[in-house]
Design a protein around this motif. Structure first.
Motif, PDB file in Angstrom:
ATOM      1  N   PRO A   7     -15.325  -8.222   4.393  1.00 41.55           N
ATOM      2  CA  PRO A   7     -14.199  -8.055   5.318  1.00 41.55           C
ATOM      3  C   PRO A   7     -12.898  -8.619   4.749  1.00 41.55           C
ATOM      4  CG  PRO A   7     -16.006  -9.230   6.385  1.00 41.55           C
ATOM      5  CD  PRO A   7     -16.385  -9.065   4.960  1.00 41.55           C
ATOM      6  N   ARG A   8     -11.831  -8.058   5.257  1.00 39.37           N
ATOM      7  CA  ARG A   8     -10.471  -8.364   4.811  1.00 39.37           C
ATOM      8  C   ARG A   8     -10.186  -9.851   4.680  1.00 39.37           C
ATOM      9  NH1 ARG A   8      -5.113  -7.206   8.535  1.00 39.37           N
ATOM     10  NH2 ARG A   8      -3.587  -7.512   6.885  1.00 39.37           N
ATOM     11  N   TYR A  36     -11.200  -7.347  10.965  1.00 34.39           N
ATOM     12  CA  TYR A  36     -11.543  -5.995  11.409  1.00 34.39           C
ATOM     13  C   TYR A  36     -11.571  -5.968  12.941  1.00 34.39           C
ATOM     14  CZ  TYR A  36     -13.142  -5.018   6.592  1.00 34.39           C
ATOM     15  OH  TYR A  36     -13.250  -4.836   5.247  1.00 34.39           O
ATOM     16  N   TYR A  37     -11.752  -4.776  13.512  1.00 32.98           N
ATOM     17  CA  TYR A  37     -11.751  -4.645  14.970  1.00 32.98           C
ATOM     18  C   TYR A  37     -12.921  -3.787  15.430  1.00 32.98           C
ATOM     19  CZ  TYR A  37      -7.082  -6.679  15.281  1.00 32.98           C
ATOM     20  OH  TYR A  37      -6.025  -7.541  15.228  1.00 32.98           O
ATOM     21  N   ARG A  40     -14.023   3.184  10.394  1.00 35.33           N
ATOM     22  CA  ARG A  40     -12.839   3.904   9.925  1.00 35.33           C
ATOM     23  C   ARG A  40     -11.850   2.929   9.332  1.00 35.33           C
ATOM     24  NH1 ARG A  40     -11.058   8.578  14.203  1.00 35.33           N
ATOM     25  NH2 ARG A  40     -13.132   9.414  14.646  1.00 35.33           N
ATOM     26  N   LYS A  41     -11.238   3.316   8.238  1.00 31.13           N
ATOM     27  CA  LYS A  41     -10.271   2.440   7.584  1.00 31.13           C
ATOM     28  C   LYS A  41      -8.846   2.824   7.974  1.00 31.13           C
ATOM     29  CE  LYS A  41      -8.582   0.898   3.135  1.00 31.13           C
ATOM     30  NZ  LYS A  41      -7.240   1.344   3.522  1.00 31.13           N
ATOM     31  N   ASP A  42      -8.029   1.825   8.196  1.00 33.38           N
ATOM     32  CA  ASP A  42      -6.610   2.042   8.451  1.00 33.38           C
ATOM     33  C   ASP A  42      -5.995   2.865   7.324  1.00 33.38           C
ATOM     34  OD1 ASP A  42      -4.030   1.266   9.883  1.00 33.38           O
ATOM     35  OD2 ASP A  42      -3.626   0.482   7.890  1.00 33.38           O
ATOM     36  N   PHE A  43      -4.918   3.592   7.628  1.00 33.45           N
ATOM     37  CA  PHE A  43      -4.234   4.420   6.638  1.00 33.45           C
ATOM     38  C   PHE A  43      -3.877   3.629   5.384  1.00 33.45           C
ATOM     39  CE2 PHE A  43      -2.741   6.430  10.709  1.00 33.45           C
ATOM     40  CZ  PHE A  43      -3.438   7.624  10.565  1.00 33.45           C
ATOM     41  N   VAL A  44      -3.381   2.430   5.560  1.00 35.03           N
ATOM     42  CA  VAL A  44      -2.845   1.732   4.397  1.00 35.03           C
ATOM     43  C   VAL A  44      -3.499   0.397   4.094  1.00 35.03           C
ATOM     44  CG1 VAL A  44      -0.604   2.866   4.510  1.00 35.03           C
ATOM     45  CG2 VAL A  44      -0.919   0.719   5.706  1.00 35.03           C
ATOM     46  N   ILE A  45      -3.674  -0.452   5.088  1.00 36.06           N
ATOM     47  CA  ILE A  45      -4.164  -1.779   4.733  1.00 36.06           C
ATOM     48  C   ILE A  45      -5.686  -1.829   4.802  1.00 36.06           C
ATOM     49  CG2 ILE A  45      -2.013  -2.915   5.348  1.00 36.06           C
ATOM     50  CD1 ILE A  45      -3.215  -3.860   7.868  1.00 36.06           C
ATOM     51  N   ASP A  46      -6.275  -2.851   4.188  1.00 35.92           N
ATOM     52  CA  ASP A  46      -7.727  -2.999   4.145  1.00 35.92           C
ATOM     53  C   ASP A  46      -8.208  -3.517   5.497  1.00 35.92           C
ATOM     54  OD1 ASP A  46     -10.388  -3.450   3.544  1.00 35.92           O
ATOM     55  OD2 ASP A  46      -9.981  -5.470   2.800  1.00 35.92           O
ATOM     56  N   ARG A  47      -8.137  -2.666   6.483  1.00 36.01           N
ATOM     57  CA  ARG A  47      -8.575  -3.046   7.820  1.00 36.01           C
ATOM     58  C   ARG A  47      -9.469  -1.945   8.370  1.00 36.01           C
ATOM     59  NH1 ARG A  47      -3.749  -3.969  11.259  1.00 36.01           N
ATOM     60  NH2 ARG A  47      -3.848  -1.742  11.625  1.00 36.01           N
ATOM     61  N   TRP A  48     -10.764  -2.232   8.479  1.00 34.33           N
ATOM     62  CA  TRP A  48     -11.704  -1.273   9.031  1.00 34.33           C
ATOM     63  C   TRP A  48     -11.839  -1.519  10.525  1.00 34.33           C
ATOM     64  CZ3 TRP A  48     -14.513   2.560   6.331  1.00 34.33           C
ATOM     65  CH2 TRP A  48     -14.309   2.579   4.948  1.00 34.33           C
ATOM     66  N   VAL A  49     -12.048  -0.426  11.246  1.00 31.44           N
ATOM     67  CA  VAL A  49     -12.273  -0.508  12.682  1.00 31.44           C
ATOM     68  C   VAL A  49     -13.626   0.123  12.967  1.00 31.44           C
ATOM     69  CG1 VAL A  49     -11.494   0.324  14.926  1.00 31.44           C
ATOM     70  CG2 VAL A  49      -9.815  -0.486  13.256  1.00 31.44           C
ATOM     71  N   SER A 106     -13.243 -11.598  10.557  1.00 31.58           N
ATOM     72  CA  SER A 106     -13.276 -10.493   9.591  1.00 31.58           C
ATOM     73  C   SER A 106     -11.911  -9.870   9.337  1.00 31.58           C
ATOM     74  CB  SER A 106     -14.226  -9.399  10.091  1.00 31.58           C
ATOM     75  OG  SER A 106     -13.719  -8.809  11.278  1.00 31.58           O
ATOM     76  N   ALA A 113       0.830  -1.207   0.000  1.00 33.23           N
ATOM     77  CA  ALA A 113       0.000   0.000   0.000  1.00 33.23           C
ATOM     78  C   ALA A 113       0.866   1.259   0.000  1.00 33.23           C
ATOM     79  CB  ALA A 113      -0.931  -0.015   1.210  1.00 33.23           C
ATOM     80  N   ALA A 136      -7.586   5.062  12.862  1.00 38.00           N
ATOM     81  CA  ALA A 136      -8.411   3.845  12.957  1.00 38.00           C
ATOM     82  C   ALA A 136      -7.722   2.823  13.860  1.00 38.00           C
ATOM     83  CB  ALA A 136      -8.670   3.251  11.570  1.00 38.00           C
TER      84      ALA A 136
END
Lengths: 331, 331
Positions: B175-176, A312-313, B5-14, A310, A184, A225
């Motif tokens: 999800p990721r 996710y968190y 909210r999505k992490d700055f770089v990786i496909d990880r939503w919180v 997922s 990324a 995030a």
């Protein structure tokens, strides 16, 4: 000897610690010490660990004797071992290799202490210097593509010994989280001709709501995030892919801010925590886009079915509120 | 209302559960009940939960009164809410949206019971029927791309109430973990013109070392690279991307094998656990490559700094030994 096995489909390797696998009814992790034994990390008990590979110690003292301030030893129950072979076998579904790598323990004080926040500035500097020195030495072996440094403090964060320590693990591959981040960050750099993390620093400094502290060399903030309540990142302002290239001045400043950050966390929400250093993959030829950092990950909430299925968190504390609390925690 | 909210770089939503964020000194998760209160999931306490959206109950009984065998209610502290808007905002570094989705709780028995392994075959069938029914209903809303069903049993696995229950969460994205699996499974299908998971079933049946049990419709085995000691997967032999398309016959067989698997785990290594159903993304037009499954994830070892920084796992029990133990656990 352990074995590295890759998941059927995703880039997720698992280290199978094989030496225990013939005693499967013994479900305790191999690193679980006998609680009736004395602490192997306290001064005077040096014989309880493998011989040290590095130490800061009084000049007049011999290796593996008292007189040290920081001591680095091979992990007694290594997840990966340097002497292992390097055979890699794969077919379309099953991919595995011997558990080759380096696994060391950095013992951070000779006196029994369960909370790193109680160490002095001088001790923090020594710990970070030891990290840097071991990374410089270990990365000379061309087999390793990545070096992880991490700390588990408290049982809920995975610590099996309470005496403060951290771990170094060198691997023959670039781990999934680092590889994805690299991908990324590269894409961002290609599109914008600018390091993503340098951009984050700029934009967090302009916004200010998530900033906990900063000096001229580092910024401490709660990321936009965060996975965990009170998650905190420390980033160098100078673009650099590798932790082990920090200068002596930077190292002292970083030690001060790391100590302050752990004391803030201790005061705002005393909790088990992990910290991890994200340092660039060693074999990358292009270093414009990776930017090292340290992440403090408080383990207040549990990783449950949602997170495991997922990726996710769920986080019940917004980073803006966490940063406000951490700022107020130390006057 | 919560926020994604999505992490700055990786496909990880919180999912930031915002309603608690103004009380950041209150670090307990929002789902933590008061331990002095009566159990809100027991029969007779129906008023303690939001009104039920679905139930299996005696014909003569009214909704939200005793007389039910299975009760499905909206989560009182939802991570995502169906009434939320659908605004998605993003710039190069910050991406977020309102916390829109569905979050339900499946209460699996009217009598207080902390261990699902103690439920009857009939109760397991009812639980799985309720999953199927809620998935069929929830997937009619075109906003959802993915439906997760998962269980947290025991505090170390993230349960905040001990009365056995599971959760359904519908999300407006894939999800990721599911997306990565889908990508890899597609690549395999394109190369081999064959479902990866159908291939795994064939090859595990030929090898036999990791198989725990099977019947004509399902296979139960410890996967080749398990993240956790005694990790167990249940896969349908009939290729199908979606859990909610199981037939009534399959559902009964699956209930029997799931109950048996949890009883094996309970006997071999009584431990907190999660189970999660991986079911295909709802909007995929092509379903040749995704194959649903249920993963049982015993939480014997801790997720620590190594796992969080690498995305890899250390497991001290090889799956071949785990399968042998699980086989021997029930005569």
């Amino acid at each position: 000897m352990s074995e590295l096995r890759k998941d059927f489909v995703i880039d997720r390797w698992v280290i199978i610690a094989a030496e225990r696998s013939d005693r499967p009814h013994d479900i305790a992790p191999a690193t679980q010490p006998d609680p009736t034994e004395p602490c192997p990390f306290c001064a005077g008990h040096e014989a309880m660990t493998p011989p040290e590979v590095f130490a800061y110690r009084d000049r007049s003292t011999a290796p593996n004797m008292p007189g040290w301030r920081i001591r680095v030893v091979p992990n007694k129950y290594p997840a990966l071992a340097s002497a292992a072979g390097f055979s890699h076998r794969a077919d379309s579904m099953y991919e595995f290799m011997d558990g080759v790598g380096v696994h060391e323990v950095i013992i951070e004080t000779p006196r029994h202490c369960p909370n790193m926040a109680e160490l002095s500035d001088r001790q923090f500097e020594d710990v970070l210097r030891a990290y840097r020195q071991r990374m410089v030495d270990v990365q000379k072996d061309p087999r390793w593509q990545s070096i992880l440094i991490y700390k588990n403090q408290g049982s809920a964060a995975g610590a099996t010994l309470e005496h403060v320590h951290s771990q170094l693990l060198a691997m023959p591959m670039v781990p999934r989280e680092v590889a994805e981040e690299l991908r990324a960050a590269k894409a961002h750099y290609t599109a914008k001709r600018k390091c993503l993390y340098c951009g984050i620093i700029e934009s967090e400094r302009a916004d200010r709501r998530r900033i906990v502290a900063e000096d001229d060399a580092f910024i401490v903030f709660c990321p936009f995030a965060p996975r965990f309540p009170f998650e905190t990142w420390l980033l160098p302002k100078r673009h650099s892919p590798f932790f082990h290239t920090v200068t002596e001045d930077e190292l002292r400043q970083f030690a001060g801010l790391l100590r302050q950050s752990l004391r803030r966390l201790d005061s705002a929400a005393a909790a088990p925590f992990n910290y991890v250093i994200h340092s660039g993959p060693l074999k990358e030829s292009d270093h414009e886009h990776f930017h090292w950092r340290l992440e403090i990950l408080p383990r207040i909430s549990k990783i449950a079915g949602f997170e495991l299925s997922s990726g996710y968190y769920i986080n019940t504390v917004a980073p803006e509120a966490a940063a406000r609390n951490l700022r107020d925690a130390l006057p």
